[in-house]
Design a protein around this motif. Structure first.
Motif, PDB file in Angstrom:
ATOM      1  N   LYS A  51     -55.075 -41.374 -17.839  1.00  0.00           N
ATOM      2  CA  LYS A  51     -54.847 -39.930 -17.768  1.00  0.00           C
ATOM      3  C   LYS A  51     -53.811 -39.522 -18.804  1.00  0.00           C
ATOM      4  CE  LYS A  51     -55.676 -39.018 -12.793  1.00  0.00           C
ATOM      5  NZ  LYS A  51     -55.065 -38.429 -11.576  1.00  0.00           N
ATOM      6  N   LYS A  52     -53.792 -38.237 -19.142  1.00  0.00           N
ATOM      7  CA  LYS A  52     -52.813 -37.711 -20.079  1.00  0.00           C
ATOM      8  C   LYS A  52     -51.438 -37.577 -19.417  1.00  0.00           C
ATOM      9  CE  LYS A  52     -56.065 -34.938 -22.812  1.00  0.00           C
ATOM     10  NZ  LYS A  52     -56.381 -33.576 -23.306  1.00  0.00           N
ATOM     11  N   LEU A  53     -50.390 -37.735 -20.223  1.00  0.00           N
ATOM     12  CA  LEU A  53     -49.023 -37.523 -19.774  1.00  0.00           C
ATOM     13  C   LEU A  53     -48.632 -36.055 -19.931  1.00  0.00           C
ATOM     14  CD1 LEU A  53     -47.267 -40.589 -21.495  1.00  0.00           C
ATOM     15  CD2 LEU A  53     -48.156 -40.466 -19.152  1.00  0.00           C
ATOM     16  N   GLY A  54     -47.606 -35.648 -19.178  1.00  0.00           N
ATOM     17  CA  GLY A  54     -47.023 -34.329 -19.381  1.00  0.00           C
ATOM     18  C   GLY A  54     -47.028 -33.397 -18.191  1.00  0.00           C
ATOM     19  N   VAL A  55     -47.549 -33.833 -17.028  1.00  0.00           N
ATOM     20  CA  VAL A  55     -47.672 -32.896 -15.910  1.00  0.00           C
ATOM     21  C   VAL A  55     -46.319 -32.471 -15.355  1.00  0.00           C
ATOM     22  CG1 VAL A  55     -49.964 -33.713 -15.264  1.00  0.00           C
ATOM     23  CG2 VAL A  55     -47.963 -34.720 -14.159  1.00  0.00           C
ATOM     24  N   GLY A  56     -45.308 -33.345 -15.405  1.00  0.00           N
ATOM     25  CA  GLY A  56     -43.997 -32.977 -14.891  1.00  0.00           C
ATOM     26  C   GLY A  56     -43.370 -31.849 -15.689  1.00  0.00           C
ATOM     27  N   ILE A  57     -43.449 -31.952 -17.011  1.00  0.00           N
ATOM     28  CA  ILE A  57     -42.901 -30.919 -17.888  1.00  0.00           C
ATOM     29  C   ILE A  57     -43.648 -29.599 -17.709  1.00  0.00           C
ATOM     30  CG2 ILE A  57     -42.645 -30.243 -20.307  1.00  0.00           C
ATOM     31  CD1 ILE A  57     -42.131 -33.230 -20.916  1.00  0.00           C
ATOM     32  N   ILE A  58     -44.978 -29.670 -17.603  1.00  0.00           N
ATOM     33  CA  ILE A  58     -45.774 -28.454 -17.432  1.00  0.00           C
ATOM     34  C   ILE A  58     -45.458 -27.779 -16.095  1.00  0.00           C
ATOM     35  CG2 ILE A  58     -48.129 -27.585 -17.077  1.00  0.00           C
ATOM     36  CD1 ILE A  58     -49.034 -29.566 -19.241  1.00  0.00           C
ATOM     37  N   CYS A  59     -45.329 -28.552 -15.027  1.00  0.00           N
ATOM     38  CA  CYS A  59     -44.985 -27.964 -13.728  1.00  0.00           C
ATOM     39  C   CYS A  59     -43.593 -27.346 -13.750  1.00  0.00           C
ATOM     40  CB  CYS A  59     -45.085 -29.021 -12.625  1.00  0.00           C
ATOM     41  SG  CYS A  59     -46.774 -29.496 -12.192  1.00  0.00           S
ATOM     42  N   THR A  60     -42.670 -27.950 -14.484  1.00  0.00           N
ATOM     43  CA  THR A  60     -41.334 -27.381 -14.627  1.00  0.00           C
ATOM     44  C   THR A  60     -41.400 -26.037 -15.346  1.00  0.00           C
ATOM     45  OG1 THR A  60     -40.283 -29.565 -14.669  1.00  0.00           O
ATOM     46  CG2 THR A  60     -39.047 -27.744 -15.643  1.00  0.00           C
ATOM     47  N   ALA A  61     -42.168 -25.979 -16.435  1.00  0.00           N
ATOM     48  CA  ALA A  61     -42.344 -24.714 -17.153  1.00  0.00           C
ATOM     49  C   ALA A  61     -43.013 -23.673 -16.262  1.00  0.00           C
ATOM     50  CB  ALA A  61     -43.164 -24.948 -18.417  1.00  0.00           C
ATOM     51  N   ASN A  62     -43.936 -24.108 -15.431  1.00  0.00           N
ATOM     52  CA  ASN A  62     -44.640 -23.182 -14.549  1.00  0.00           C
ATOM     53  C   ASN A  62     -43.711 -22.574 -13.506  1.00  0.00           C
ATOM     54  OD1 ASN A  62     -47.327 -22.091 -13.618  1.00  0.00           O
ATOM     55  ND2 ASN A  62     -46.706 -23.159 -11.748  1.00  0.00           N
ATOM     56  N   ARG A  63     -42.744 -23.345 -13.017  1.00  0.00           N
ATOM     57  CA  ARG A  63     -41.825 -22.830 -12.001  1.00  0.00           C
ATOM     58  C   ARG A  63     -40.978 -21.678 -12.529  1.00  0.00           C
ATOM     59  NH1 ARG A  63     -41.394 -28.194 -10.444  1.00  0.00           N
ATOM     60  NH2 ARG A  63     -39.432 -28.510 -11.541  1.00  0.00           N
ATOM     61  N   ASP A 104     -42.333 -16.696   1.424  1.00  0.00           N
ATOM     62  CA  ASP A 104     -42.799 -18.044   1.727  1.00  0.00           C
ATOM     63  C   ASP A 104     -42.989 -18.848   0.448  1.00  0.00           C
ATOM     64  OD1 ASP A 104     -42.783 -18.027   4.451  1.00  0.00           O
ATOM     65  OD2 ASP A 104     -44.864 -17.388   4.680  1.00  0.00           O
ATOM     66  N   GLN A 105     -43.499 -18.201  -0.632  1.00  0.00           N
ATOM     67  CA  GLN A 105     -43.727 -18.903  -1.887  1.00  0.00           C
ATOM     68  C   GLN A 105     -42.418 -19.404  -2.485  1.00  0.00           C
ATOM     69  OE1 GLN A 105     -45.968 -16.100  -4.293  1.00  0.00           O
ATOM     70  NE2 GLN A 105     -47.862 -17.157  -3.790  1.00  0.00           N
ATOM     71  N   ILE A 106     -41.369 -18.556  -2.414  1.00  0.00           N
ATOM     72  CA  ILE A 106     -40.093 -18.955  -3.000  1.00  0.00           C
ATOM     73  C   ILE A 106     -39.545 -20.187  -2.301  1.00  0.00           C
ATOM     74  CG2 ILE A 106     -37.708 -18.224  -3.349  1.00  0.00           C
ATOM     75  CD1 ILE A 106     -38.767 -15.361  -3.690  1.00  0.00           C
ATOM     76  N   VAL A 107     -39.645 -20.215  -0.969  1.00  0.00           N
ATOM     77  CA  VAL A 107     -39.183 -21.375  -0.216  1.00  0.00           C
ATOM     78  C   VAL A 107     -40.115 -22.557  -0.438  1.00  0.00           C
ATOM     79  CG1 VAL A 107     -38.759 -22.275   2.102  1.00  0.00           C
ATOM     80  CG2 VAL A 107     -38.067 -19.947   1.530  1.00  0.00           C
ATOM     81  N   PHE A 108     -41.419 -22.256  -0.546  1.00  0.00           N
ATOM     82  CA  PHE A 108     -42.428 -23.317  -0.579  1.00  0.00           C
ATOM     83  C   PHE A 108     -42.303 -24.207  -1.808  1.00  0.00           C
ATOM     84  CE2 PHE A 108     -46.798 -24.821  -1.456  1.00  0.00           C
ATOM     85  CZ  PHE A 108     -47.016 -25.487  -0.274  1.00  0.00           C
ATOM     86  N   CYS A 109     -42.174 -23.638  -2.981  1.00  0.00           N
ATOM     87  CA  CYS A 109     -42.164 -24.434  -4.210  1.00  0.00           C
ATOM     88  C   CYS A 109     -40.834 -24.264  -4.936  1.00  0.00           C
ATOM     89  CB  CYS A 109     -43.321 -24.003  -5.129  1.00  0.00           C
ATOM     90  SG  CYS A 109     -43.404 -24.946  -6.663  1.00  0.00           S
ATOM     91  N   PHE A 155     -37.068 -27.327 -24.168  1.00  0.00           N
ATOM     92  CA  PHE A 155     -36.105 -27.905 -23.216  1.00  0.00           C
ATOM     93  C   PHE A 155     -36.398 -27.523 -21.766  1.00  0.00           C
ATOM     94  CE2 PHE A 155     -33.904 -27.818 -27.285  1.00  0.00           C
ATOM     95  CZ  PHE A 155     -33.463 -29.135 -27.373  1.00  0.00           C
ATOM     96  N   TYR A 156     -37.693 -27.424 -21.420  1.00  0.00           N
ATOM     97  CA  TYR A 156     -38.068 -27.257 -20.017  1.00  0.00           C
ATOM     98  C   TYR A 156     -38.190 -28.666 -19.419  1.00  0.00           C
ATOM     99  CZ  TYR A 156     -39.332 -22.586 -21.646  1.00  0.00           C
ATOM    100  OH  TYR A 156     -39.322 -21.336 -22.210  1.00  0.00           O
ATOM    101  N   LEU A 157     -37.043 -29.248 -19.105  1.00  0.00           N
ATOM    102  CA  LEU A 157     -36.973 -30.660 -18.745  1.00  0.00           C
ATOM    103  C   LEU A 157     -36.586 -30.823 -17.281  1.00  0.00           C
ATOM    104  CD1 LEU A 157     -34.984 -31.784 -21.917  1.00  0.00           C
ATOM    105  CD2 LEU A 157     -37.464 -31.524 -21.660  1.00  0.00           C
ATOM    106  N   THR A 158     -36.775 -32.035 -16.761  1.00  0.00           N
ATOM    107  CA  THR A 158     -36.424 -32.328 -15.373  1.00  0.00           C
ATOM    108  C   THR A 158     -35.249 -33.302 -15.315  1.00  0.00           C
ATOM    109  OG1 THR A 158     -37.922 -34.237 -15.200  1.00  0.00           O
ATOM    110  CG2 THR A 158     -38.839 -32.071 -14.692  1.00  0.00           C
ATOM    111  N   ALA A 159     -34.462 -33.179 -14.251  1.00  0.00           N
ATOM    112  CA  ALA A 159     -33.366 -34.122 -14.035  1.00  0.00           C
ATOM    113  C   ALA A 159     -33.906 -35.533 -13.851  1.00  0.00           C
ATOM    114  CB  ALA A 159     -32.546 -33.691 -12.817  1.00  0.00           C
ATOM    115  N   VAL A 199     -46.488 -27.007  -6.770  1.00  0.00           N
ATOM    116  CA  VAL A 199     -47.327 -25.844  -7.071  1.00  0.00           C
ATOM    117  C   VAL A 199     -47.206 -24.856  -5.915  1.00  0.00           C
ATOM    118  CG1 VAL A 199     -48.978 -27.084  -8.524  1.00  0.00           C
ATOM    119  CG2 VAL A 199     -49.357 -26.980  -6.045  1.00  0.00           C
ATOM    120  N   GLU A 200     -47.533 -23.593  -6.181  1.00  0.00           N
ATOM    121  CA  GLU A 200     -47.412 -22.546  -5.169  1.00  0.00           C
ATOM    122  C   GLU A 200     -48.543 -22.562  -4.141  1.00  0.00           C
ATOM    123  OE1 GLU A 200     -44.899 -20.828  -4.720  1.00  0.00           O
ATOM    124  OE2 GLU A 200     -43.866 -20.449  -6.604  1.00  0.00           O
TER     125      GLU A 200
END
Length: 341
Positions: free
Chosen positions: A173-185, A3-8, A262-266, A70-71
């Motif tokens: 607020k601070k910037l950077g959540v998109g990059i951090i979430c990408t690294a987390n995935r 379920d986690q793999i499909v979920f996030c 280079f943990y970047l998003t399209a 997020v998971e």
């Protein structure tokens, strides 16, 4: 675990259509007969629609939904709701009601859906609103968000494009959540970095908006899928330019490290391509450039305020625990719209 793999599999505001594609479509829609009570509509590229119903009351209407970033289903529900509620605060309004928007696979554990909606419901309550219903459809992937109604005084609306030369720009607020979430995935983000990102994404912009009401706000927007520079571009509205001091912009420090890896998003690259003719960088690292283009999920408010009020406003925001930073100033229109130094 299945379920986690499909979920996030990559979501939040990185899942939004690019600004260029969206503009191409919106510009071709028929405008219809002008309604003098429609104070703000989609043609202004603002954060929400505002419709006047009396001399002292206007309703604010917005909606937002996206796939998980997020998971944890409960945290996802909180983040999605916080993000959707933000548009009301970016207009200077107060939340009144919200409706759930749900896409969910019929063969997935319904407890997951329950946790998503529990997280969203708690954030609506925290915002002072009432969850009043919603709509769901069976889909092959999870998506969640809210349609939100708020209220604002017709003469106290925060537009996103009425900043003036000499105004100072503040980001809450601070910037950077998109990059951090990408690294987390891909399991490369530290627990500390992800915890910081989640705290930011689940922090309502309510107090920031309420504090702003004590000051002369010329323009306000929330920084989401188009990134800091994309929403700044909309704020300039082809009429002004601005100078941004990169060292003063609040940034999550580990986001810079992940950008260097280079943990970047399209979506960030879409933002870069869309803005390439409007931005000039001077002495800025590649990693910092990426942070500026990074799509933010449930990002902070970007505020234009007269220079004489900026330091006091920043101080008040920081006293509330918000990492607000004075990031630059609006100037008269020049050849380049956005200078980042």
């Amino acid at each position: 675990m299945s379920d986690q793999i499909v979920f996030c599999k990559g979501g939040g505001c990185t899942a939004k259509l690019g600004a260029g594609v969206l503009s191409h479509v919106l510009e071709r829609l028929p405008k219809g007969i002008r309604d003098e009570n429609l104070l703000i509509g989609y043609d202004s590229r603002d954060d929400a629609a505002v419709y006047r119903i009396s001399e002292d009351t206007a309703i604010v209407q917005t909606l937002d939904f996206f796939p998980p970033m997020v998971e944890d289903p409960y945290l996802f529900g909180q983040i999605a709701a916080t993000n959707a509620l933000s548009d009301v605060y970016a207009m200077g309004g107060d939340v009144r009601t919200a409706l759930n928007i749900v896409c969910f696979p019929e063969d997935m554990d319904l407890n997951i859906l329950g946790e998503i909606m529990r997280g969203g419901s708690e954030k609506v309550t925290e915002a002072g609103g009432s969850l009043a219903g919603g709509h769901s459809i069976a889909d092959d992937s999870v998506k969640y968000g809210l349609s939100v109604t708020g209220v604002v005084h017709p003469k106290k609306i925060y537009p996103n494009n009425q900043g003036q030369p000499g105004d100072v720009l503040i980001l809450t607020k601070k910037l950077g959540v998109g990059i951090i979430c990408t690294a987390n995935r891909i399991q490369e983000a530290s627990r500390e970095a992800m915890d910081e990102a989640v705290r930011s994404m689940t922090t309502l912009n309510r107090r920031a908006s309420e504090i702003c009401r004590e000051y002369e706000i010329h323009a306000c927007t929330d920084v989401t899928g188009f990134g800091f520079l994309g929403h700044l571009h909309e704020m300039m509205d082809g009429r002004h330019s601005c100078r941004i001091r990169a060292g003063e912009v609040p940034v999550m420090s580990e986001a810079l490290h992940y950008a260097e890896e280079f943990y970047l998003t399209a979506a960030a690259q879409k933002n870069r391509n869309h803005l390439k003719d409007h931005v000039r960088f001077e002495g800025i690292s590649f990693a910092m450039e990426e942070v500026f283009f990074d799509p933010q999920t449930s990002g902070g408010l970007l505020i234009a305020v007269p220079a004489g009020q900026a330091e006091e406003l920043q101080k008040k925001l920081r006293e509330e625990g918000l990492p607000a930073g004075i990031t630059g100033e609006i100037i008269e229109k020049e050849e380049t719209e956005i200078y980042v130094i």
